[in-house]
Design a protein around this motif. Sequence first.
Motif, PDB file in Angstrom:
ATOM      1  N   TRP A 106      47.919  17.457  14.642  1.00  0.00           N
ATOM      2  CA  TRP A 106      46.757  16.933  15.384  1.00  0.00           C
ATOM      3  C   TRP A 106      46.419  17.846  16.544  1.00  0.00           C
ATOM      4  N   THR A 107      45.166  17.882  16.884  1.00  0.00           N
ATOM      5  CA  THR A 107      44.689  18.561  18.097  1.00  0.00           C
ATOM      6  C   THR A 107      43.760  17.606  18.815  1.00  0.00           C
ATOM      7  N   SER A 108      43.610  17.878  20.117  1.00  0.00           N
ATOM      8  CA  SER A 108      42.709  17.020  20.908  1.00  0.00           C
ATOM      9  C   SER A 108      41.836  17.882  21.772  1.00  0.00           C
ATOM     10  N   GLY A 109      40.679  17.417  22.080  1.00  0.00           N
ATOM     11  CA  GLY A 109      39.774  18.149  22.957  1.00  0.00           C
ATOM     12  C   GLY A 109      38.924  17.197  23.753  1.00  0.00           C
ATOM     13  N   ARG A 110      38.368  17.716  24.890  1.00  0.00           N
ATOM     14  CA  ARG A 110      37.518  16.861  25.741  1.00  0.00           C
ATOM     15  C   ARG A 110      36.351  17.679  26.213  1.00  0.00           C
ATOM     16  N   MET A 111      35.225  17.110  26.139  1.00  0.00           N
ATOM     17  CA  MET A 111      34.017  17.824  26.545  1.00  0.00           C
ATOM     18  C   MET A 111      33.410  17.125  27.733  1.00  0.00           C
ATOM     19  N   SER A 112      32.959  17.909  28.702  1.00  0.00           N
ATOM     20  CA  SER A 112      32.330  17.342  29.892  1.00  0.00           C
ATOM     21  C   SER A 112      30.931  16.887  29.574  1.00  0.00           C
ATOM     22  N   ASN A 113      30.229  16.355  30.621  1.00  0.00           N
ATOM     23  CA  ASN A 113      28.854  15.918  30.446  1.00  0.00           C
ATOM     24  C   ASN A 113      27.950  17.076  30.062  1.00  0.00           C
ATOM     25  N   ALA A 114      28.401  18.304  30.398  1.00  0.00           N
ATOM     26  CA  ALA A 114      27.616  19.487  30.030  1.00  0.00           C
ATOM     27  C   ALA A 114      27.940  19.959  28.625  1.00  0.00           C
ATOM     28  N   LYS A 115      28.742  19.165  27.873  1.00  0.00           N
ATOM     29  CA  LYS A 115      29.098  19.438  26.481  1.00  0.00           C
ATOM     30  C   LYS A 115      29.936  20.687  26.319  1.00  0.00           C
ATOM     31  N   THR A 157      34.926  11.287  12.675  1.00  0.00           N
ATOM     32  CA  THR A 157      35.056  12.550  13.412  1.00  0.00           C
ATOM     33  C   THR A 157      36.163  12.511  14.449  1.00  0.00           C
ATOM     34  N   GLY A 158      36.571  11.300  14.882  1.00  0.00           N
ATOM     35  CA  GLY A 158      37.579  11.181  15.941  1.00  0.00           C
ATOM     36  C   GLY A 158      37.008  11.319  17.345  1.00  0.00           C
ATOM     37  N   ASP A 159      35.660  11.334  17.467  1.00  0.00           N
ATOM     38  CA  ASP A 159      35.040  11.427  18.800  1.00  0.00           C
ATOM     39  C   ASP A 159      35.192  10.089  19.538  1.00  0.00           C
ATOM     40  N   ILE A 160      35.622  10.182  20.819  1.00  0.00           N
ATOM     41  CA  ILE A 160      35.815   8.989  21.664  1.00  0.00           C
ATOM     42  C   ILE A 160      34.685   8.932  22.683  1.00  0.00           C
ATOM     43  N   HIS A 161      34.068   7.760  22.828  1.00  0.00           N
ATOM     44  CA  HIS A 161      32.998   7.548  23.799  1.00  0.00           C
ATOM     45  C   HIS A 161      33.324   6.313  24.665  1.00  0.00           C
ATOM     46  N   ALA A 162      32.832   6.385  25.884  1.00  0.00           N
ATOM     47  CA  ALA A 162      32.870   5.200  26.754  1.00  0.00           C
ATOM     48  C   ALA A 162      31.547   4.491  26.653  1.00  0.00           C
ATOM     49  N   ILE A 163      31.558   3.199  26.400  1.00  0.00           N
ATOM     50  CA  ILE A 163      30.319   2.430  26.207  1.00  0.00           C
ATOM     51  C   ILE A 163      30.037   1.497  27.387  1.00  0.00           C
ATOM     52  N   LEU A 202      39.832  13.436  18.963  1.00  0.00           N
ATOM     53  CA  LEU A 202      41.123  13.511  18.314  1.00  0.00           C
ATOM     54  C   LEU A 202      40.914  14.103  16.905  1.00  0.00           C
ATOM     55  N   HIS A 203      41.845  15.005  16.523  1.00  0.00           N
ATOM     56  CA  HIS A 203      41.679  15.654  15.207  1.00  0.00           C
ATOM     57  C   HIS A 203      43.054  15.934  14.620  1.00  0.00           C
ATOM     58  N   SER A 204      43.208  15.671  13.328  1.00  0.00           N
ATOM     59  CA  SER A 204      44.440  15.956  12.600  1.00  0.00           C
ATOM     60  C   SER A 204      44.220  17.146  11.674  1.00  0.00           C
ATOM     61  N   ASP A 205      45.226  18.026  11.586  1.00  0.00           N
ATOM     62  CA  ASP A 205      45.078  19.190  10.712  1.00  0.00           C
ATOM     63  C   ASP A 205      45.126  18.795   9.249  1.00  0.00           C
ATOM     64  N   MET A 206      45.407  17.485   9.046  1.00  0.00           N
ATOM     65  CA  MET A 206      45.354  17.005   7.672  1.00  0.00           C
ATOM     66  C   MET A 206      43.938  16.614   7.278  1.00  0.00           C
ATOM     67  N   ASP A 207      43.083  16.577   8.301  1.00  0.00           N
ATOM     68  CA  ASP A 207      41.689  16.237   8.051  1.00  0.00           C
ATOM     69  C   ASP A 207      40.981  17.482   7.512  1.00  0.00           C
ATOM     70  N   ARG A 208      40.508  17.418   6.248  1.00  0.00           N
ATOM     71  CA  ARG A 208      39.837  18.559   5.627  1.00  0.00           C
ATOM     72  C   ARG A 208      38.322  18.462   5.725  1.00  0.00           C
ATOM     73  N   GLY A 209      37.899  17.436   6.525  1.00  0.00           N
ATOM     74  CA  GLY A 209      36.474  17.295   6.732  1.00  0.00           C
ATOM     75  C   GLY A 209      35.748  16.617   5.599  1.00  0.00           C
ATOM     76  N   ASP A 210      36.486  16.018   4.702  1.00  0.00           N
ATOM     77  CA  ASP A 210      35.858  15.358   3.550  1.00  0.00           C
ATOM     78  C   ASP A 210      35.746  13.856   3.736  1.00  0.00           C
ATOM     79  N   GLY A 211      36.082  13.369   4.944  1.00  0.00           N
ATOM     80  CA  GLY A 211      35.966  11.945   5.241  1.00  0.00           C
ATOM     81  C   GLY A 211      37.062  11.108   4.692  1.00  0.00           C
ATOM     82  N   SER A 212      38.118  11.717   4.204  1.00  0.00           N
ATOM     83  CA  SER A 212      39.218  10.944   3.640  1.00  0.00           C
ATOM     84  C   SER A 212      40.139  10.365   4.723  1.00  0.00           C
ATOM     85  N   ILE A 213      40.004  10.871   5.922  1.00  0.00           N
ATOM     86  CA  ILE A 213      40.839  10.373   7.031  1.00  0.00           C
ATOM     87  C   ILE A 213      40.016   9.389   7.860  1.00  0.00           C
TER      88      ILE A 213
END
Length: 635
Positions: A2-11, A113-119, A83-94
Motif C-alpha cells: 500500500w501507498t498513501s498520499g495527500r494533496m493540499s487545496n492546491a491539488k 480510487t481510495g480518495d478520502i474527502h471531508a464532507i 490510500l492505494h494498494s499495490d495489489m490494485d491493478r486499476g481494474d476496479g477489483s479492489i
Amino acid sequence: MWTSGRMSNAKSWLGLGVSLYFWGLMDLTTPVLSGTPTLPGRLEAFLSDKPQPHQRTKRSWVWNQFFVLEEYTGTDPLYVGKLHSDMDRGDGSIKYILSGEGAGVVFTIDDTTGDIHAIQRLDREERAQYTLRAQALDRRTGRPMEPESEFIIKIQDINDNEPKFLDGPYVATVPEMSPVGTSVIQVTATDADDPTYGNSARVVYSILQGQPYFSVDSKTGVIRTALMNMDREAKEYYEVIIQAKDMGGQLGGLAGTTTVNITLSDVNDNPPRFPQKHYQMSVLESAPVSSTVGRVFAKDLDEGINAEMKYTIVDGDGADAFDINTDPNFQVGIITVKKPLSFERKKSYTLKVEGANPHLEMRFLNLGPFQDTTTVHISVEDVDEPPVFDPGSYFVEVPEDVAIGTTIQTISAKDPDVTNNSIRYSIDRSSDPGRFFYVDITTGALMTARPLDREEFSWHNITVLAMEMNNPSQVGSVPVTIKVLDVNDNAPEFPRFYEAFVCENAKAGQLIQTVSAVDQDDPRNGQHFYYSLAPEAANNPNFTVRDNQDNTARILTRRSGFRQQEQSVFYLPILISDGGQPVLSSTGTLTIQVCGCDDEGHVLSCSPEAYMLPVSLSRGALIAILACVFVLLGE
C-alpha cells in the motif's frame, strides 16, 4: 504493497512530503513502484499489528498520517488524501472500506480510487484528530486482500479564534497617591488556537484606554499605576480598556478586549479645615444642661475613617460652661450646655474649638498639620425667670405652745432678672390644708395661724410661693419643713384600768400589784414618772406604794387580817407625776378586791362584786373569779 498520499487545496502532492519522511528510513536499494515511495520490509514489520518473523517479509500496507486544514469553506468536499494498494491493478477489483471515528459522517472514501474527502466543516478547537481504519476487499468475493490497519487524520490549526478574557470585565482598587509601578490587577486572555503550532495562540497585551494613568505588561497582563500622585479627590474612577492580540501582536492577528474599572481608594492625605473661622451662636439662659447650643464643621475631603474628626475646646472663657462632642454620623462638633447659665452673671462666652483627624498616616504628615481651629462666640439671652429663693429650702423648729401670730421664719426671694420686679408671697394651700400657717404677702414673714399640737401633728411640710407682680405667670416656690417641738402639756396616767386582789390571810408587806404609766409628751431626756399615794390617802392603813425608780411602782399591804364581811372592796388613789417643766400629775385609782384563799394563796371565793369586773383583767384575776364561781356552784 500500500501507498498513501495527500494533496493540499492546491491539488499538489503533499503525500510525497510525508512519504519523504518515511523515505529517510528506507534502504537505498528499495525499488520505487509507480513513482510513489514505499516502505522497506523491516519498517512494515515495525508498523504491523502482528509479531513478525526474523526473515524479511513483504507487506502491502503503508502507515501514514494525513493533515487537513480546519475551517474549509468551499462548496465541494475537501480532499484529504489517498490510500492505494499495490495489489490494485486499476481494474476496479479492489474495494476500499473506511471505518472508525467520523467514517461516513465526517469523512468518506471512494471505494474504487481510495480518495478520502471531508464532507463537514472541521474545527480543530472542537476535535483535533480522528482515528480511522482502512481495509481493501476483493470486490467480487468480499475477501480481505490486506489486513485492516489504522491511521490518523490530524486537523491542522489556523488562526480562527481571537483571545478572550473569560473573567472580564474586571473591577479593581488601588490606593490613591500610590507610587508609579504599583500593581493593580492581572488580566488573562485565553486563545483557543493551538499553542504548539505557530503564533496563533501567542497573546500580547496592550492598553487602548487608560493612559497615562495606567500601563499593562505585554506578556503577563499585569496592570500597574503609571502616573505619580493620582488624587482620588480629583478623579476617583477610571475605565481602562485592555487588548489581547494573538500572532504575537503582529499585523493580521486577532484581538479581544476587556474593561477594567479601577477605583482609587482613599488615604488620609487631606487635612481638615474649618470653612468658617468665626461662629456666632446664642443660647437662652434657661437652656437645660446638655441641651444643644450649635454645631461646627471642619471639612475633610477624605472619606471613611480618614475623614473622622475629633473636636475639643482648647481655649476660651467658656470651657467650664460648655462642652463639645463629635457626631459620628456627620462628623460635626455639637456644642452643649455644661452647667446652668445666667444672663445676669455673664452675658457672653468665647470658645476656641479644634477639629483634628485621629487617624494619621505617617507618609503624609508633610501635608499637614491635620488639625484646624475656629473661634465660637456664644451670647446668653435673657429670659423672664421666676423668682428665686435663697436658700433653696427652709427647716424650722417651733415649740408646740407658740402663740398664734408668732413669726417663726422670714422667707426671702428675688427676681433674678435685670428688671428686679417686686415679689408677692403666698402659701400653697394644698400643702397646708389645716391652715396652721400664714405668710406676709410683702415681707415673707411666716407666722402661725392656729395653735400647734405636737401630739396631733409633729411635722408640717408646706410650700411657699413667690410671684412677680408685673408678670403673675412667673412663680417660684420653696419647700419649708416645720418640726413642732414638744412641751410638757400632758400629765402621765395609767395605760389601763387596774384591779387587784388581796387574800383574807395576806400578811403585811405582801405585793398585790405592779403599775406603770404613759405620757403623750416626748421629752428630749426621756420620760420619768414618780408614784405616791394621793394626799387624801397619804395615811392609808391598809396599803402603801413603793416607787421602783424605773417608771413602775409596787402596791404592798400594810397589815394583815382582811375580811370580806368587814370590807370586800378597797379603792386606792395613786398620784403619778412626770419630770417635766412644769411638773404635771394625775391621780389613778387601783381597785382591790378581798377574796378567800387557801394556805398557798390560791383564791377560793370572792364577794359577788367580783363578777362585774371589766374585760381587761389580769390572768390572776380571771383565775380567781373562775375559782369563786366553781366554789359557789359546788355549795
